[in-house]
Design a protein around this motif. Structure first.
Motif, PDB file in Angstrom:
ATOM      1  N   GLU A  44      36.679  18.996 -23.064  1.00  0.00           N
ATOM      2  CA  GLU A  44      35.407  19.455 -23.595  1.00  0.00           C
ATOM      3  C   GLU A  44      35.595  20.127 -24.958  1.00  0.00           C
ATOM      4  N   SER A  45      36.626  20.969 -25.098  1.00  0.00           N
ATOM      5  CA  SER A  45      36.881  21.659 -26.366  1.00  0.00           C
ATOM      6  C   SER A  45      37.161  20.664 -27.486  1.00  0.00           C
ATOM      7  N   ALA A  46      37.938  19.617 -27.174  1.00  0.00           N
ATOM      8  CA  ALA A  46      38.265  18.612 -28.182  1.00  0.00           C
ATOM      9  C   ALA A  46      37.016  17.856 -28.624  1.00  0.00           C
ATOM     10  N   VAL A  47      36.172  17.483 -27.663  1.00  0.00           N
ATOM     11  CA  VAL A  47      34.953  16.743 -27.992  1.00  0.00           C
ATOM     12  C   VAL A  47      34.000  17.611 -28.802  1.00  0.00           C
ATOM     13  N   VAL A  48      33.858  18.862 -28.408  1.00  0.00           N
ATOM     14  CA  VAL A  48      32.971  19.764 -29.145  1.00  0.00           C
ATOM     15  C   VAL A  48      33.460  19.944 -30.578  1.00  0.00           C
ATOM     16  N   GLU A  49      34.766  20.007 -30.777  1.00  0.00           N
ATOM     17  CA  GLU A  49      35.291  20.126 -32.142  1.00  0.00           C
ATOM     18  C   GLU A  49      34.893  18.921 -32.987  1.00  0.00           C
ATOM     19  N   VAL A  50      34.957  17.731 -32.403  1.00  0.00           N
ATOM     20  CA  VAL A  50      34.545  16.522 -33.126  1.00  0.00           C
ATOM     21  C   VAL A  50      33.057  16.596 -33.474  1.00  0.00           C
ATOM     22  N   ILE A  51      32.244  17.028 -32.525  1.00  0.00           N
ATOM     23  CA  ILE A  51      30.803  17.121 -32.770  1.00  0.00           C
ATOM     24  C   ILE A  51      30.507  18.166 -33.840  1.00  0.00           C
ATOM     25  N   LEU A  52      31.229  19.270 -33.803  1.00  0.00           N
ATOM     26  CA  LEU A  52      31.052  20.291 -34.839  1.00  0.00           C
ATOM     27  C   LEU A  52      31.337  19.724 -36.227  1.00  0.00           C
TER      28      LEU A  52
END
Length: 371
Positions: A44-52
């Motif tokens: 989840e943290s990795a995906v959120v970083e991409v979205i950010l």
């Protein structure tokens, strides 16, 4: 005929909107919908970083409803609403997450930061009411208030600072609001506070608060970076993170910091001071490489590419002697020192990130040519 719709989690997206949502966002929503165990915090943290980094308002809009279904479990989404949301996003967060001016049970404190970051002025007094509350609430309220005018709070902020000035322990992030008072003397007083009675456990707010005084704070800020009393390399207290944030606010470049480090390593300072300077620089470089989203409009990402950083810090000027950062550090640190090991890790990390940057540019170029 109405546009086709797609159900994702608790949200319905029309085709036009779905086309602008990142694949990462669609996958995250799908996993939330199918089974929560499929969403590990690392993934989840990795995906959120991409979205950010690459998302848009459409991504924030798509994720908002599923966040409101379970705010506590999906707190990592809040920065997406801050970075890619708009005033209507802030209004929805306030309506759903606050009750009677206080956070509802189970709502993460990061919502306070997001609401302020989005410039939602009606929440200004509500954020102020959280400033001396529990740590997470106080920190996020202060960071949110940084993005609001606070004209009606000047007297309150000044009074709170006066009450706590010189204390060992205090609401850690209250000092970031010092510049909001309009009183320029707070720059010197924050420095005095940090070098006097303040516990290093509360350094983060003082460090960032000094930087937020703008260009005239540069000399004081760079001095505190290298001063062991400030422990600006401390990961346990978060001082290293807020030192990085302060450097970004002041627009300091890695080249400037590296030049200062080199001068200090070549000086007649004692070995402990030199080790400290290397620890601070290594900590800052870690954040420079990772580029975390800080949630501060006044702190843009570094301008240097990973490739430029790698050349600046790790290239040898001749093949006969290592005069890179690692070579300089090796003259001060023992071969098994953790900072030296960390520098080798960062050299590798910058290489990987440099390759990734080239890939992103290449894919973007191909996409533009195929349109």
């Amino acid at each position: 005929m109405p546009p086709a719709t797609h159900r994702l989690g608790s949200l319905t997206l029309i085709d036009e909107e779905r086309a602008t949502v990142l694949p990462a966002t669609r996958e995250l929503l799908d996993r939330y919908r199918t089974a929560s165990p499929a969403v590990t915090w690392r993934w989840e943290s990795a995906v959120v970083e991409v979205i950010l980094r690459h998302g848009s308002t459409s991504d924030a809009r798509a994720l908002l409803a599923t966040f409101l279904d379970d705010p506590e479990a999906r707190r990592r989404l809040v920065p997406v609403f801050a970075r890619h949301g708009d005033p209507s996003t802030a209004g929805q967060l306030v309506a759903a997450c606050l009750d009677g001016g206080r956070l509802r049970a189970g709502v993460p404190a990061e919502v306070l930061h997001a609401v302020g970051f989005l410039g939602y002025e009606p929440a200004e007094r509500t954020l102020w009411e959280h400033v001396e509350g529990p740590y997470d609430e106080a920190m996020n309220a202060c960071l949110g208030l940084l993005h609001l005018p606070c004209r009606g709070l000047r007297t309150d902020i000044a009074g709170a600072l006066e009450r706590h000035f010189g204390a060992n322990l205090f609401p850690e992030f209250l000092p970031v609001l010092a510049a909001k008072t309009g009183d320029p003397s707070w720059l010197g007083r924050l420095v005095e506070w940090g070098e006097g009675g303040a516990s290093t456990d509360c350094n983060g707010g003082l460090i960032l608060g000094i930087a937020l005084h703008g260009g005239r704070a540069r000399p004081a800020f760079t001095q505190l970076l290298w001063n062991p009393l400030w422990e600006a390399h401390g990961p346990g207290t978060g001082s290293d993170y807020w030192a990085y944030a302060g450097a970004r606010v002041l627009g300091l470049s890695m080249a400037e910091l590296y030049a200062e480090l080199g001068a200090r390593l070549q000086s007649d300072a004692d070995i402990d001071d030199k080790r400290h300077c290397l620890s601070v620089f290594t900590a800052l470089l870690g954040y420079w490489a990772g580029r975390p989203w800080l949630g501060l409009r006044s702190a843009p990402d570094p301008a240097e590419t990973s490739d430029a950083l790698r050349d600046l810090l790790f290239a040898w000027s001749t093949p006969n002697r290592d005069d890179s950062l690692i070579g300089l550090a090796g003259q001060v640190l023992d071969s098994g020192d953790r900072d030296l090991a960390r520098l080798h890790e960062l050299e590798n990390e910058l290489h990987i990130r440099a390759v990734h940057e080239v890939e992103i540019r290449s894919l973007a170029h191909r996409y533009e040519n195929e349109r």
